[in-house]
Motif scaffolding. Sequence first.
Motif, PDB file in Angstrom:
ATOM      1  N   GLU A  92       0.831  -1.205   0.000  1.00  0.00           N
ATOM      2  CA  GLU A  92       0.000   0.000   0.000  1.00  0.00           C
ATOM      3  C   GLU A  92       0.865   1.255   0.000  1.00  0.00           C
ATOM      4  OE1 GLU A  92      -3.602   1.965   2.666  1.00  0.00           O
ATOM      5  OE2 GLU A  92      -2.655   0.077   3.257  1.00  0.00           O
ATOM      6  N   GLN A  93       1.939   1.244   0.768  1.00  0.00           N
ATOM      7  CA  GLN A  93       2.835   2.402   0.784  1.00  0.00           C
ATOM      8  C   GLN A  93       3.475   2.626  -0.579  1.00  0.00           C
ATOM      9  OE1 GLN A  93       5.569   1.567   3.953  1.00  0.00           O
ATOM     10  NE2 GLN A  93       4.100   2.069   5.584  1.00  0.00           N
ATOM     11  N   GLN A  94       3.887   1.534  -1.237  1.00  0.00           N
ATOM     12  CA  GLN A  94       4.473   1.677  -2.576  1.00  0.00           C
ATOM     13  C   GLN A  94       3.452   2.201  -3.575  1.00  0.00           C
ATOM     14  OE1 GLN A  94       6.202  -2.072  -3.625  1.00  0.00           O
ATOM     15  NE2 GLN A  94       7.839  -1.935  -2.108  1.00  0.00           N
ATOM     16  N   ALA A  95       2.214   1.742  -3.451  1.00  0.00           N
ATOM     17  CA  ALA A  95       1.175   2.208  -4.371  1.00  0.00           C
ATOM     18  C   ALA A  95       0.872   3.691  -4.161  1.00  0.00           C
ATOM     19  CB  ALA A  95      -0.095   1.369  -4.187  1.00  0.00           C
ATOM     20  N   GLN A  96       0.816   4.117  -2.905  1.00  0.00           N
ATOM     21  CA  GLN A  96       0.571   5.540  -2.639  1.00  0.00           C
ATOM     22  C   GLN A  96       1.711   6.401  -3.159  1.00  0.00           C
ATOM     23  OE1 GLN A  96      -0.068   5.784   1.575  1.00  0.00           O
ATOM     24  NE2 GLN A  96      -2.114   4.836   1.497  1.00  0.00           N
ATOM     25  N   ALA A  97       2.948   5.916  -2.993  1.00  0.00           N
ATOM     26  CA  ALA A  97       4.076   6.688  -3.519  1.00  0.00           C
ATOM     27  C   ALA A  97       4.014   6.775  -5.041  1.00  0.00           C
ATOM     28  CB  ALA A  97       5.388   6.033  -3.082  1.00  0.00           C
ATOM     29  N   LEU A  98       3.594   5.686  -5.696  1.00  0.00           N
ATOM     30  CA  LEU A  98       3.494   5.692  -7.155  1.00  0.00           C
ATOM     31  C   LEU A  98       2.400   6.643  -7.626  1.00  0.00           C
ATOM     32  CD1 LEU A  98       4.268   4.553  -9.925  1.00  0.00           C
ATOM     33  CD2 LEU A  98       2.611   2.735  -9.534  1.00  0.00           C
ATOM     34  N   LEU A  99       1.247   6.621  -6.940  1.00  0.00           N
ATOM     35  CA  LEU A  99       0.152   7.506  -7.338  1.00  0.00           C
ATOM     36  C   LEU A  99       0.534   8.965  -7.137  1.00  0.00           C
ATOM     37  CD1 LEU A  99      -2.896   5.537  -5.880  1.00  0.00           C
ATOM     38  CD2 LEU A  99      -2.244   5.781  -8.281  1.00  0.00           C
ATOM     39  N   ALA A 100       1.297   9.239  -6.060  1.00  0.00           N
ATOM     40  CA  ALA A 100       1.741  10.621  -5.834  1.00  0.00           C
ATOM     41  C   ALA A 100       2.680  11.078  -6.941  1.00  0.00           C
ATOM     42  CB  ALA A 100       2.430  10.727  -4.472  1.00  0.00           C
ATOM     43  N   GLN A 101       3.551  10.192  -7.384  1.00  0.00           N
ATOM     44  CA  GLN A 101       4.447  10.544  -8.489  1.00  0.00           C
ATOM     45  C   GLN A 101       3.678  10.679  -9.797  1.00  0.00           C
ATOM     46  OE1 GLN A 101       7.518   7.621  -8.601  1.00  0.00           O
ATOM     47  NE2 GLN A 101       8.437   8.251  -6.643  1.00  0.00           N
ATOM     48  N   GLN A 102       2.659   9.817  -9.971  1.00  0.00           N
ATOM     49  CA  GLN A 102       1.870   9.869 -11.213  1.00  0.00           C
ATOM     50  C   GLN A 102       1.106  11.181 -11.324  1.00  0.00           C
ATOM     51  OE1 GLN A 102      -1.623   9.564 -11.689  1.00  0.00           O
ATOM     52  NE2 GLN A 102      -1.536   9.378 -13.914  1.00  0.00           N
ATOM     53  N   ASN A 103       0.621  11.681 -10.191  1.00  0.00           N
ATOM     54  CA  ASN A 103      -0.094  12.957 -10.212  1.00  0.00           C
ATOM     55  C   ASN A 103       0.826  14.111 -10.578  1.00  0.00           C
ATOM     56  OD1 ASN A 103      -2.501  11.744  -9.512  1.00  0.00           O
ATOM     57  ND2 ASN A 103      -2.112  11.928  -7.299  1.00  0.00           N
ATOM     58  N   LYS A 104       2.108  14.008 -10.254  1.00  0.00           N
ATOM     59  CA  LYS A 104       3.068  15.050 -10.604  1.00  0.00           C
ATOM     60  C   LYS A 104       3.590  14.892 -12.028  1.00  0.00           C
ATOM     61  CE  LYS A 104       4.640  15.696  -5.835  1.00  0.00           C
ATOM     62  NZ  LYS A 104       5.815  15.641  -4.923  1.00  0.00           N
ATOM     63  N   GLY A 105       3.269  13.737 -12.677  1.00  0.00           N
ATOM     64  CA  GLY A 105       3.668  13.537 -14.060  1.00  0.00           C
ATOM     65  C   GLY A 105       5.128  13.219 -14.253  1.00  0.00           C
ATOM     66  N   ILE A 106       5.702  12.436 -13.320  1.00  0.00           N
ATOM     67  CA  ILE A 106       7.138  12.151 -13.442  1.00  0.00           C
ATOM     68  C   ILE A 106       7.406  10.671 -13.662  1.00  0.00           C
ATOM     69  CG2 ILE A 106       7.765  14.100 -11.979  1.00  0.00           C
ATOM     70  CD1 ILE A 106       8.093  12.141  -9.690  1.00  0.00           C
ATOM     71  N   ILE A 107       6.374   9.845 -13.901  1.00  0.00           N
ATOM     72  CA  ILE A 107       6.575   8.415 -14.122  1.00  0.00           C
ATOM     73  C   ILE A 107       6.897   8.188 -15.590  1.00  0.00           C
ATOM     74  CG2 ILE A 107       5.489   6.162 -14.072  1.00  0.00           C
ATOM     75  CD1 ILE A 107       3.848   7.072 -11.747  1.00  0.00           C
ATOM     76  N   ASN A 108       7.953   7.503 -15.859  1.00  0.00           N
ATOM     77  CA  ASN A 108       8.330   7.195 -17.242  1.00  0.00           C
ATOM     78  C   ASN A 108       9.056   5.856 -17.247  1.00  0.00           C
ATOM     79  OD1 ASN A 108       9.003   7.127 -19.883  1.00  0.00           O
ATOM     80  ND2 ASN A 108      10.176   9.028 -19.902  1.00  0.00           N
ATOM     81  N   GLU A 109       8.276   4.767 -17.282  1.00  0.00           N
ATOM     82  CA  GLU A 109       8.861   3.427 -17.240  1.00  0.00           C
ATOM     83  C   GLU A 109       9.249   2.996 -18.642  1.00  0.00           C
ATOM     84  OE1 GLU A 109       9.544   1.467 -14.816  1.00  0.00           O
ATOM     85  OE2 GLU A 109       8.777   2.731 -13.196  1.00  0.00           O
ATOM     86  N   LYS A 110      10.334   2.168 -18.731  1.00  0.00           N
ATOM     87  CA  LYS A 110      10.723   1.587 -20.011  1.00  0.00           C
ATOM     88  C   LYS A 110       9.730   0.509 -20.401  1.00  0.00           C
ATOM     89  CE  LYS A 110      15.642   2.467 -19.493  1.00  0.00           C
ATOM     90  NZ  LYS A 110      16.973   1.859 -19.485  1.00  0.00           N
ATOM     91  N   PRO A 111       9.308   0.462 -21.666  1.00  0.00           N
ATOM     92  CA  PRO A 111       8.305  -0.535 -22.055  1.00  0.00           C
ATOM     93  C   PRO A 111       8.941  -1.904 -22.217  1.00  0.00           C
ATOM     94  CG  PRO A 111       8.962   0.772 -23.948  1.00  0.00           C
ATOM     95  CD  PRO A 111       9.652   1.372 -22.775  1.00  0.00           C
ATOM     96  N   ASN A 112       8.155  -2.930 -21.878  1.00  0.00           N
ATOM     97  CA  ASN A 112       8.514  -4.315 -22.203  1.00  0.00           C
ATOM     98  C   ASN A 112       7.236  -5.075 -22.442  1.00  0.00           C
ATOM     99  OD1 ASN A 112       7.480  -4.944 -19.658  1.00  0.00           O
ATOM    100  ND2 ASN A 112       9.518  -4.752 -18.708  1.00  0.00           N
ATOM    101  N   ALA A 113       7.341  -6.403 -22.421  1.00  0.00           N
ATOM    102  CA  ALA A 113       6.197  -7.216 -22.817  1.00  0.00           C
ATOM    103  C   ALA A 113       5.030  -7.080 -21.853  1.00  0.00           C
ATOM    104  CB  ALA A 113       6.617  -8.680 -22.914  1.00  0.00           C
TER     105      ALA A 113
END
Length: 537
Positions: free
Chosen positions: A169-190
């Motif tokens: 849950e803590q990791q998910a909240q941190a990810l959502l907070a970063q997503q709201n700031k628009g800084i998530i940019n993961e490398k694509p794979n399968a």
Amino acid sequence: MSVLPNDTIKIIAESAGISNLADEIASQLASDVEYRIREIAQEAIKFMKHSKRDHLSTDDINNALGLRNIEQLYGYNCSSPNDHTLLKFQKTTTTTQAIYYLNDREMTFQEIASQPLPKVPRDPSLSAHWLALEGVQPLIPQNPSPYEIEEHYKNLNKKFKSEKALQLEQQAQALLAQQNKGIINEKPNANHMIVYGGGSSMGTLNGINTVLGGHNLQKQDPSIPGIHTLPPNTSTVVKPTVKHVLSKEIQMFYEKITNSVKSDNQKLFDAALYSLKSDSSLHQLLPYFINFISVQVTQNLTNLDLLNRLMKMTQAILESKHLKPELYLHQLMPSILTCLVGKKLCNSPSENHWELRDFAARLVSFVCRKFGDAYSSLQGRITKTLVQTLHDTTKPLTTHYGAIVGLAGLGRNVIQFLLLPYIPKYYKLLEPELNNLSNPIKSMEANKVLNSIIDATGKFLIWVSEGENILSVLDLKDNNNTKTSSKKPISLPIITEFSRENILKTLKIQYQSLFDLFGEKLLAYIKPDCDSESMIF
């Protein structure tokens, strides 16, 4: 202004190791102590009133202290609920201050002598019980019950799941907070998607799945890429690591035994073998001994002396009446079979590694006889391994020798139905190496293999003849067909019952081919000595 003087607070502070306490601090502490004392006194009065009494007792004070989670007073109790004279403090005044004390009751020697004697205390006693026997905990009142053990593991499992869920849950909240700031940019794979700020809800779910490594916080369709779900009935059992604690004496004994195996002191080694056979308190060290044998055999495949000592150590463990090596046969049998069919067990071909292979074959036979009833598939699996080794023409002759002596030690039925039918075919492969003048070492190995085949065949003939001449025994069983036509192909009959008559029918057909191969070398087994009649397979 507090009732308690500051000097009292300073004396108490000095007894606690605090010196030079300021007057202001002592005054504040005195007020707080007075408040606490009044609070306890009020609670004690409540206990007195609920007990329908008009005198405050030390039991009321103790109950009030227990209600506040404070340690109770020691040395003051109510011996008689009707006699309150012992509990009244007397006051005396000195030149400096007033002192309160308990007025002890005066007793005569006659009153003391007339009192009943106290009960005799019980003698100290010790009781012992088994925590575990051979790794199994007995069901006795001193040990935890299976229900308690199960509840313990359930609590550990719940604790693990709650900690894991909190982490996710803590990791998910941190990810959502970063997503709201628009800084998530993961490398694509399968299995992952590129997620940018302001993306769709599906992108957000896949971004969370990327960080959490496939662990989902919500149930999703398993057909969606990047979403890994588990079956609903999947349960995780977390077992804590249990350390096997050995006493210092047991560890020293283990080192003595292992050092005696590695050393050249024969007397010390014999004493170690005797201890392994007769000592009844080595069950704790049995898994360590088995592991020691396995590791040393693997690491010293060319040290013939050490391998001989390890096999003798194995024999001592197997022959012990107090140990239970059948629980560790899956670790012990690979070491024995390595010494039986190993490709190279010494540094020089001139060393007598044949004796080691014979000894390992006797150990395999002993294991099958002793533990075959408890493990019905044991001999079948060993036999299959040895037969496959013998039929593998890429294996060296030393390995074939070990397979032959191993099969010969597994009993007469193995010799007749698995070894004897394969001898003519194997002899054709062996014959070119018997007189190989260009390679005398290989010729010597081939003769060793041939002698092992003859010895296995001869022992089987001795058993069938039961002390008589094998030729006369075969003639007696088939008088009508003493002269077989060479034009008719010889085929072995199908055996449906293991009886002596069926064995003789098969052996009569096999004997002629064996005699053509070995000739006069079988004569030593046709008329056996008297002492060979008692041989048991």
